[in-house]
Scaffold this motif. Structure first.
Motif, PDB file in Angstrom:
ATOM      1  N   ILE A  95       1.752   7.742  -9.486  1.00  0.00           N
ATOM      2  CA  ILE A  95       1.588   6.650 -10.450  1.00  0.00           C
ATOM      3  C   ILE A  95       1.325   5.338  -9.705  1.00  0.00           C
ATOM      4  O   ILE A  95       0.453   4.554 -10.086  1.00  0.00           O
ATOM      5  N   SER A  96       2.063   5.117  -8.604  1.00  0.00           N
ATOM      6  CA  SER A  96       1.822   3.909  -7.807  1.00  0.00           C
ATOM      7  C   SER A  96       0.384   3.889  -7.312  1.00  0.00           C
ATOM      8  O   SER A  96      -0.278   2.851  -7.332  1.00  0.00           O
ATOM      9  N   VAL A  98      -2.290   5.387  -8.608  1.00  0.00           N
ATOM     10  CA  VAL A  98      -3.214   5.109  -9.707  1.00  0.00           C
ATOM     11  C   VAL A  98      -3.187   3.621 -10.039  1.00  0.00           C
ATOM     12  O   VAL A  98      -4.224   2.969 -10.183  1.00  0.00           O
ATOM     13  N   TYR A  99      -1.965   3.072 -10.103  1.00  0.00           N
ATOM     14  CA  TYR A  99      -1.843   1.656 -10.433  1.00  0.00           C
ATOM     15  C   TYR A  99      -2.557   0.790  -9.386  1.00  0.00           C
ATOM     16  O   TYR A  99      -3.346  -0.090  -9.720  1.00  0.00           O
ATOM     17  N   LEU A 100      -2.275   1.080  -8.113  1.00  0.00           N
ATOM     18  CA  LEU A 100      -2.841   0.246  -7.052  1.00  0.00           C
ATOM     19  C   LEU A 100      -4.360   0.390  -6.980  1.00  0.00           C
ATOM     20  O   LEU A 100      -5.079  -0.580  -6.738  1.00  0.00           O
ATOM     21  N   TYR A 103      -5.657  -0.378 -11.380  1.00  0.00           N
ATOM     22  CA  TYR A 103      -5.198  -1.518 -12.180  1.00  0.00           C
ATOM     23  C   TYR A 103      -5.036  -2.794 -11.360  1.00  0.00           C
ATOM     24  O   TYR A 103      -5.418  -3.866 -11.804  1.00  0.00           O
ATOM     25  N   LYS A 110      -3.491  -5.506  -1.436  1.00  0.00           N
ATOM     26  CA  LYS A 110      -3.413  -5.863  -0.022  1.00  0.00           C
ATOM     27  C   LYS A 110      -1.995  -6.239   0.388  1.00  0.00           C
ATOM     28  O   LYS A 110      -1.584  -6.020   1.524  1.00  0.00           O
ATOM     29  N   VAL A 112       0.913  -5.292  -1.505  1.00  0.00           N
ATOM     30  CA  VAL A 112       1.889  -4.264  -1.858  1.00  0.00           C
ATOM     31  C   VAL A 112       1.841  -3.057  -0.924  1.00  0.00           C
ATOM     32  O   VAL A 112       2.868  -2.528  -0.527  1.00  0.00           O
ATOM     33  N   PRO A 114       1.176  -2.536   2.376  1.00  0.00           N
ATOM     34  CA  PRO A 114       1.989  -2.566   3.596  1.00  0.00           C
ATOM     35  C   PRO A 114       3.481  -2.659   3.317  1.00  0.00           C
ATOM     36  O   PRO A 114       4.285  -2.102   4.082  1.00  0.00           O
ATOM     37  N   ILE A 115       3.865  -3.330   2.203  1.00  0.00           N
ATOM     38  CA  ILE A 115       5.300  -3.422   1.914  1.00  0.00           C
ATOM     39  C   ILE A 115       5.844  -2.035   1.559  1.00  0.00           C
ATOM     40  O   ILE A 115       6.928  -1.643   1.989  1.00  0.00           O
ATOM     41  N   LEU A 116       5.053  -1.256   0.804  1.00  0.00           N
ATOM     42  CA  LEU A 116       5.472   0.111   0.482  1.00  0.00           C
ATOM     43  C   LEU A 116       5.632   0.943   1.746  1.00  0.00           C
ATOM     44  O   LEU A 116       6.543   1.753   1.859  1.00  0.00           O
ATOM     45  N   VAL A 118       6.746   0.088   4.465  1.00  0.00           N
ATOM     46  CA  VAL A 118       8.020  -0.196   5.119  1.00  0.00           C
ATOM     47  C   VAL A 118       9.071   0.855   4.739  1.00  0.00           C
ATOM     48  O   VAL A 118       9.926   1.215   5.546  1.00  0.00           O
ATOM     49  N   LEU A 119       8.953   1.393   3.510  1.00  0.00           N
ATOM     50  CA  LEU A 119       9.900   2.435   3.078  1.00  0.00           C
ATOM     51  C   LEU A 119       9.910   3.606   4.049  1.00  0.00           C
ATOM     52  O   LEU A 119      10.943   4.211   4.295  1.00  0.00           O
ATOM     53  N   ALA A 121       9.178   3.335   7.165  1.00  0.00           N
ATOM     54  CA  ALA A 121       9.497   2.874   8.515  1.00  0.00           C
ATOM     55  C   ALA A 121      11.001   2.701   8.738  1.00  0.00           C
ATOM     56  O   ALA A 121      11.452   2.621   9.869  1.00  0.00           O
ATOM     57  N   ILE A 163       7.793   8.314  -0.623  1.00  0.00           N
ATOM     58  CA  ILE A 163       6.867   7.731  -1.614  1.00  0.00           C
ATOM     59  C   ILE A 163       5.585   7.205  -0.941  1.00  0.00           C
ATOM     60  O   ILE A 163       4.488   7.552  -1.354  1.00  0.00           O
TER      61      ILE A 163
END
Lengths: 299, 295
Positions: A95-96, A98-100, A103, A110, A112, A114-116, A118-119, A121, A163
């Protein structure tokens, strides 16, 4: 004069090339070393324990006086945590993605993405702490009879960790779907959600499958979260509320003790390593082939 | 109807993206709440102890520093070298394809299997024992695929016109690569190296499997020491062969203990580890952003 300088240059060029080639061969040596080391001890193990017993015995008790060497309980534990993790990571990741891809605006994507990442890392020992000391107590409020060690909290936290593995690769695959396919659908009056699910998802399917397979492989091999939060009791059970043990956690358990070199108990970690290696190898190959395919189609 | 569905899905999507981030935030808050009061100066200068109030991470962070520097020293030249060969020299044939598949596969081998490799190869066969060197060799092999893959991508992003320009003024292949291509790709290569190091710092399982000890009340032999006699300063690499522990192992050890005091130590150790990892990742994101060139 000119000749000798030319030769010197040519010799240097060749030496550099050989040196670089050696670096690239190191990866092949690594694979061979892994296979050789796992094989040699696994061979010794199967001199003592039959493959049949290994595959069919329902108990794993190498450290007890009555020893059983059935991989099933460990395999079951691994599968249990893996399935729980995928139930979190696959829907959320997809879902993430598809959204990214469909939508979100380019600037949001750009920031979100790299922040994702981090999960993925965060060191796994940190996730282990979180699963054991935060998630399990929270789950205890919902399931009062949950054990302090259980596959549910380990699996849920592992799911969060993988994720980005699902979302990142899937998003790449969706991004690679040519714009003209979407435009065709929009031209006949489709909404974004229809385009996403009827056009983009099917077109990106091989890339998405590659992402999910890679996530499965990662979950199977994950060690510290399950070693800390899922317990050290090999049970043949599908109950997510009781302690279990995964293949990887068993390797850590034996490594922490001082099992003498060369004993059958010592060899079990190589057998477990071999099992993990074969499972992940097969999955990684599948994922690699699929990824190659989606890259080739639209490049 | 479908428009409403579209709207709803947009919010589900935002929710999915936020889920992971919220969990991460809760994790950080939980750890900080438990461990922050324990982060005193003494915590960094004390050895582990059987009394939680006196336990510290001195041997752990020094060990992590040793392991990181040696792992970097091994991985960076080997990884960049392999990437240069595969990207700039290797002929397109089956053997090159094989190496490529092999590296992709190695990137997916579970880290605990690398620990078994280290145990069999470095600790037993090469008699390095449970030393800093054995640990860093193992971690170097573990992160090598990451460095190779990211360096290849960085080299691929350098347009061939740069190489052709160098050849046109008479440069040899290596001169073109070392003088033009590598400097142009430097930022992206560095990003990959930083990410690989961040991965290596957090690894626990391979080092535990290797047999790294969890209780180390001493430090590896220092690489530089001052002595009263000539030449006053001694350099030594003996520390490479000393036993070690690292931050994640120390944390794992504390998490496995029942006493509440040790769990607080673990939380404090996690804060330190998280700060290092998040800083490295932040630096990588910043570098990638900064070096995003449009040729």
């Amino acid at each position: 004069m000119f000749e000798t300088r030319n030769t010197a240059v040519r010799v240097k060029e060749m030496m550099v090339e050989r040196l670089l080639q050696f670096c690239s061969l190191l990866s092949v040596f690594t694979t061979m070393a892994i296979i050789y080391i796992l094989m040699s001890e696994t061979w010794g193990f199967f001199q003592k324990v039959s493959l049949w017993e290994f595959l069919t015995d329902t108990q794993w008790t190498p450290l007890f006086t009555i020893k059983h060497f059935g991989i099933m309980p460990l395999l079951c534990g691994t599968m249990l945590t893996t399935v729980i993790a995928l139930m979190v990571a696959v829907p959320t990741g997809l879902i993430s993605a598809v959204y990214l891809s469909e939508y979100a605006s380019a600037s949001v994507r750009k920031i979100v993405k790299p922040i994702l990442e981090v999960l993925a890392a965060v060191p796994t020992v940190v996730y282990g702490y979180f699963a054991l000391l935060f998630v399990t107590p929270v789950l205890k409020k919902i399931f009062p009879d949950i054990s302090g060690f259980n596959s549910l909290s380990a699996g849920l936290v592992m799911g969060i960790m993988i994720i980005p593995l699902v979302s990142s690769l899937s998003e790449d695959a969706m991004h690679a779907v040519p714009m003209r396919l979407r435009e065709g659908a929009y031209a006949v009056g489709s909404q974004k959600i229809q385009v996403a699910f009827n056009i983009v998802l099917p077109a990106a399917l091989s890339g998405i499958s590659a992402a999910i397979i890679l996530a499965v492989s990662r979950a199977i091999g994950e060690t510290m979260i399950v070693a800390i939060a899922a317990g050290q009791q090999p049970h043949l059970t599908l109950n997510p509320l009781v302690p279990i043990e995964t293949i990887s956690a068993y390797i850590v358990q034996i490594s922490l003790g001082d099992t003498p070199h060369g004993t059958l108990e010592y060899k079990t970690i190589f057998v477990c390593g071999m099992t993990l290696f074969m499972m992940t190898f097969f999955l990684n190959m599948m994922s690699f082939k699929l990824r190659k395919r989606f890259q080739e189609v639209y490049d | 109807m479908i428009k409403i569905l579209d709207r709803i899905f947009k919010y589900i999507g935002i929710g999915a993206v936020l889920l992971g981030l919220i969990v991460l935030a809760v994790l950080v808050l939980d750890v900080v709440r438990d461990g922050f009061p324990r982060l005193t100066w003494d915590f960094f200068t004390s050895y582990p102890s059987s009394k939680p109030e006196q336990a510290g991470i001195l041997s752990a962070w020094v060990g992590t520093l040793w392991i990181m520097l040696t792992t970097a020293a091994l991985t960076i030249p080997l990884g960049i070298g392999a990437a240069i060969y595969l990207e700039e020299y290797a002929p397109k044939n089956r053997w090159t394809d094989f190496i490529e598949i092999n590296i992709a596969n190695l990137a997916g081998v579970p880290s605990v299997v690398y620990g078994i490799l280290g145990l069999g190869l470095f600790v037993r066969a090469l008699h390095m024992d449970r030393s800093v060197l054995a640990g860093s060799c193992t971690l170097a092999l573990l992160v090598l695929p990451i460095v190779i893959l990211s360096t290849r991508e960085a080299l691929r992003a350098v347009p061939s016109s740069i190489r052709e320009a160098a050849y046109a003024v008479g440069a040899t292949r290596w001169q073109a690569i070392s003088g033009q291509v590598l400097p142009a790709a430097f930022g992206n290569i560095l990003t990959g190296i930083i990410l690989a190091m961040s991965r290596a710092i957090g690894e626990t399982a391979p080092l535990v499997t290797l047999g790294a000890l969890t209780y180390i009340p001493f430090l590896p032999t220092p690489p530089v020491s001052v002595s009263p006699s000539f030449p006053y300063v001694n350099f030594s690499l003996k520390g490479l062969l000393d036993p070690f522990t690292v931050l994640p192992i120390q944390i794992f050890n504390w998490v496995s203990r029942p006493q509440k005091g040790f769990l607080i130590c673990a939380a404090a150790g996690i804060i330190v580890l998280l700060i290092i990892t998040l800083c490295l990742n932040g630096a990588a994101i910043y570098l990638r952003h900064k070096h995003q060139k449009n040729w």
